[in-house]
Design a protein around this motif. Structure first.
Motif, short mmCIF file in Angstrom:
data_model
loop_
_atom_site.label_atom_id
_atom_site.label_comp_id
_atom_site.label_asym_id
_atom_site.label_seq_id
_atom_site.Cartn_x
_atom_site.Cartn_y
_atom_site.Cartn_z
N THR A 153 52.20 44.01 0.41
CA THR A 153 51.56 42.79 -0.10
C THR A 153 50.16 42.56 0.46
OG1 THR A 153 52.61 41.49 1.67
CG2 THR A 153 53.81 41.67 -0.41
N ALA A 154 49.71 43.42 1.38
CA ALA A 154 48.44 43.17 2.07
C ALA A 154 47.23 43.36 1.16
CB ALA A 154 48.32 44.07 3.30
N LEU A 155 47.29 44.34 0.25
CA LEU A 155 46.12 44.65 -0.58
C LEU A 155 46.57 45.08 -1.97
CD1 LEU A 155 43.03 44.79 -0.40
CD2 LEU A 155 43.23 47.19 0.26
N PRO A 156 46.76 44.11 -2.88
CA PRO A 156 47.20 44.43 -4.24
C PRO A 156 46.14 45.28 -4.97
CG PRO A 156 47.42 42.08 -3.77
CD PRO A 156 46.60 42.67 -2.66
N PRO A 157 46.56 46.05 -5.99
CA PRO A 157 45.62 46.88 -6.75
C PRO A 157 44.52 46.07 -7.41
CG PRO A 157 47.88 47.56 -7.17
CD PRO A 157 47.96 46.28 -6.40
N ARG A 158 43.27 46.52 -7.21
CA ARG A 158 42.09 45.91 -7.82
C ARG A 158 41.07 46.99 -8.14
NH1 ARG A 158 41.60 41.35 -3.13
NH2 ARG A 158 43.21 39.92 -3.86
N ARG A 159 40.04 46.60 -8.86
CA ARG A 159 38.94 47.50 -9.16
C ARG A 159 37.75 47.17 -8.25
NH1 ARG A 159 40.30 45.83 -14.58
NH2 ARG A 159 41.38 47.48 -15.73
N GLY A 160 36.72 48.01 -8.31
CA GLY A 160 35.44 47.68 -7.70
C GLY A 160 35.18 48.32 -6.35
N LYS A 161 33.89 48.35 -5.99
CA LYS A 161 33.46 48.95 -4.73
C LYS A 161 33.99 48.17 -3.54
CE LYS A 161 29.21 50.99 -6.58
NZ LYS A 161 27.71 51.02 -6.49
N ALA A 162 34.12 46.85 -3.68
CA ALA A 162 34.63 46.05 -2.57
C ALA A 162 36.06 46.46 -2.21
CB ALA A 162 34.59 44.57 -2.92
N GLN A 163 36.83 46.86 -3.22
CA GLN A 163 38.20 47.31 -2.96
C GLN A 163 38.20 48.62 -2.17
OE1 GLN A 163 40.83 45.75 -3.11
NE2 GLN A 163 42.60 46.89 -3.83
N ILE A 164 37.26 49.49 -2.44
CA ILE A 164 37.15 50.74 -1.69
C ILE A 164 36.88 50.44 -0.22
CG2 ILE A 164 35.82 52.87 -1.40
CD1 ILE A 164 37.64 52.84 -3.86
N MET A 165 36.00 49.47 0.06
CA MET A 165 35.72 49.09 1.44
C MET A 165 36.97 48.52 2.12
SD MET A 165 33.67 48.86 3.96
CE MET A 165 31.99 49.05 3.34
N ARG A 166 37.73 47.73 1.39
CA ARG A 166 38.96 47.17 1.97
C ARG A 166 39.96 48.28 2.29
NH1 ARG A 166 38.56 43.93 -2.85
NH2 ARG A 166 37.39 42.01 -2.46
N LEU A 167 40.06 49.26 1.41
CA LEU A 167 40.96 50.38 1.65
C LEU A 167 40.51 51.17 2.88
CD1 LEU A 167 41.46 51.63 -2.02
CD2 LEU A 167 43.24 50.70 -0.54
N ALA A 168 39.21 51.41 3.00
CA ALA A 168 38.69 52.15 4.15
C ALA A 168 39.01 51.42 5.45
CB ALA A 168 37.18 52.36 4.01
N GLU A 169 38.88 50.11 5.43
CA GLU A 169 39.20 49.32 6.62
C GLU A 169 40.68 49.44 6.98
OE1 GLU A 169 37.92 45.43 5.54
OE2 GLU A 169 35.80 45.82 5.93
N SER A 170 41.52 49.37 5.96
CA SER A 170 42.97 49.47 6.20
C SER A 170 43.36 50.85 6.73
CB SER A 170 43.74 49.19 4.91
OG SER A 170 43.50 47.88 4.45
N PHE A 171 42.74 51.89 6.19
CA PHE A 171 43.06 53.25 6.61
C PHE A 171 42.61 53.54 8.04
CE2 PHE A 171 42.83 54.91 1.96
CZ PHE A 171 44.09 54.39 1.73
N SER A 172 41.68 52.75 8.56
CA SER A 172 41.12 53.01 9.88
C SER A 172 41.89 52.35 11.01
CB SER A 172 39.65 52.55 9.93
OG SER A 172 38.87 53.28 9.01
N VAL A 173 42.96 51.68 10.68
CA VAL A 173 43.77 51.00 11.70
C VAL A 173 44.99 51.86 12.04
CG1 VAL A 173 45.10 48.93 12.26
CG2 VAL A 173 43.02 48.74 10.88
N ASP A 174 45.07 52.32 13.27
CA ASP A 174 46.17 53.16 13.71
C ASP A 174 47.42 52.34 13.99
OD1 ASP A 174 43.91 55.22 15.64
OD2 ASP A 174 44.72 55.57 13.63
N SER A 175 48.57 52.96 13.80
CA SER A 175 49.85 52.34 14.14
C SER A 175 50.30 52.86 15.51
CB SER A 175 50.90 52.69 13.08
OG SER A 175 52.19 52.28 13.51
N ASP A 176 51.03 52.02 16.25
CA ASP A 176 51.53 52.41 17.56
C ASP A 176 52.81 53.23 17.47
OD1 ASP A 176 49.45 51.10 18.88
OD2 ASP A 176 50.53 49.20 18.89
N GLU A 177 53.44 53.23 16.30
CA GLU A 177 54.69 53.96 16.13
C GLU A 177 54.44 55.47 16.10
OE1 GLU A 177 57.49 51.82 13.13
OE2 GLU A 177 55.43 51.44 12.46
N ASP A 178 55.37 56.24 16.67
CA ASP A 178 55.24 57.69 16.59
C ASP A 178 55.33 58.16 15.14
OD1 ASP A 178 54.69 59.29 18.81
OD2 ASP A 178 56.62 58.85 19.71
N TYR A 179 56.31 57.62 14.40
CA TYR A 179 56.52 58.00 13.01
C TYR A 179 56.62 56.72 12.18
CZ TYR A 179 57.69 62.39 15.27
OH TYR A 179 57.65 63.52 16.04
#
Length: 291
Positions: free
Chosen positions: A135-161
């Motif tokens: 629910t954090a980032l529903p599907p959308r169009r546009g360059k702003a959505q690409i930036m939001r995705l990049a931000e989300s992908f750059s956050v590491d999880s503490d879980e091993d798996y």
């Protein structure tokens, strides 16, 4: 270092990865886009599907004024083909993905992020909505959505798996999961089963480091998970090779079989191989998922 300073340091480190990631993903998408036509299509049908709240990026002509007049919010009337053009991504951010056997190789996480963002750029340029599972980032169009995705992908999880996120799957949409899939298979089975129950079809791509396929270890070796929760020491690592490779083959077969049963496509990629060829395969595999 205080907790607030540590958090700030981590946030700055994560933010510093955004420009290079965006630049590399945009360049990679450009190499695949050359010679390809856009993905715009008439769709599966013009039947009414649902009303949804208007989002940033929706044009004024998409607003259903009759439905919006009933309250204080604006609504968009979605048709079946618009739902089919929504693609949800899950890119594994778990600690196991932060492994590389060689300083000249990308980590599995970096390659997965590059492919995930690259496919998002291609899809958005083709007129499709792209977002994250959950629910954090529903599907959308546009360059702003690409930036939001990049931000989300750059956050590491503490879980091993990290387990696949399977909440809020949009019925009859498409999805892409990218991971090493070395963790608990029950979570993967649950995610793909729930997706199939909602008519979601997609692609599962397994990303591995070359050493995970070759098992080049000999003699005394200490194996430890990236997150530090698992540790195993052996004096004869070469004695484990055949058993390890058998287990890896079984995992791959299990993933492939699960995809066949749920109508998904399974793909394998090594970080030592070309990211361009992997992105092109993903692009075509997602397109096959619409047929």
């Amino acid at each position: 270092m205080t907790q607030s300073n540590a958090l700030r340091h981590r946030a700055e480190a994560e933010a510093s990865r955004l420009p290079p990631l965006l630049a590399r993903a945009d360049h990679l998408a450009g190499t695949v886009l050359l010679g390809d036509h856009g993905r715009r299509r008439a769709g599966m049908g013009d039947d009414f599907w649902q009303y949804r709240p208007a989002q940033i990026g929706d044009s004024r002509r998409m607003i259903d004024h009759r439905r919006s007049a009933r309250g204080d919010h604006q609504f968009v009337r979605e048709r079946e083909w618009q739902i089919a053009q929504s693609v949800m991504l899950w890119v594994d951010q778990g600690a196991s993905m932060r492994f590389s056997s060689d300083t000249h190789l990308e980590t599995k996480a970096d390659r997965a992020r590059l492919l995930g963002l690259g496919i998002a750029i291609l899809l958005v340029r083709g007129g499709e909505r792209v977002g994250l599972t959950g629910t954090a980032l529903p599907p959308r169009r546009g360059k702003a959505q690409i930036m939001r995705l990049a931000e989300s992908f750059s956050v590491d999880s503490d879980e091993d798996y990290a387990p696949p996120e399977h909440r809020a799957m949009i019925p009859h949409a498409r999805a892409l999961f990218i991971s090493d899939f070395m963790g608990d298979m029950s979570e993967v089975r649950l995610a793909l089963t729930k997706a199939a129950d909602r008519g979601v079809r997609g692609v599962l791509m397994q990303v591995l480091d070359p050493s995970e396929e070759q098992f080049p270890f000999r003699g005394r070796t200490i194996f430890e998970s990236v997150g530090g929760s698992l540790r195993h020491e052996t004096l004869k690592a070469n004695d484990l090779r055949d058993r390890y490779l058998d287990r890896l083959h079984e995992r791959r077969e299990e993933l492939s079989q699960l995809c066949r049963l749920t109508g998904w496509h399974y793909g394998m990629h090594h970080t030592g191989d070309s990211a361009q060829s992997a992105l092109l395969w993903l692009y075509r595999a997602l397109d096959r998922g619409t047929s």
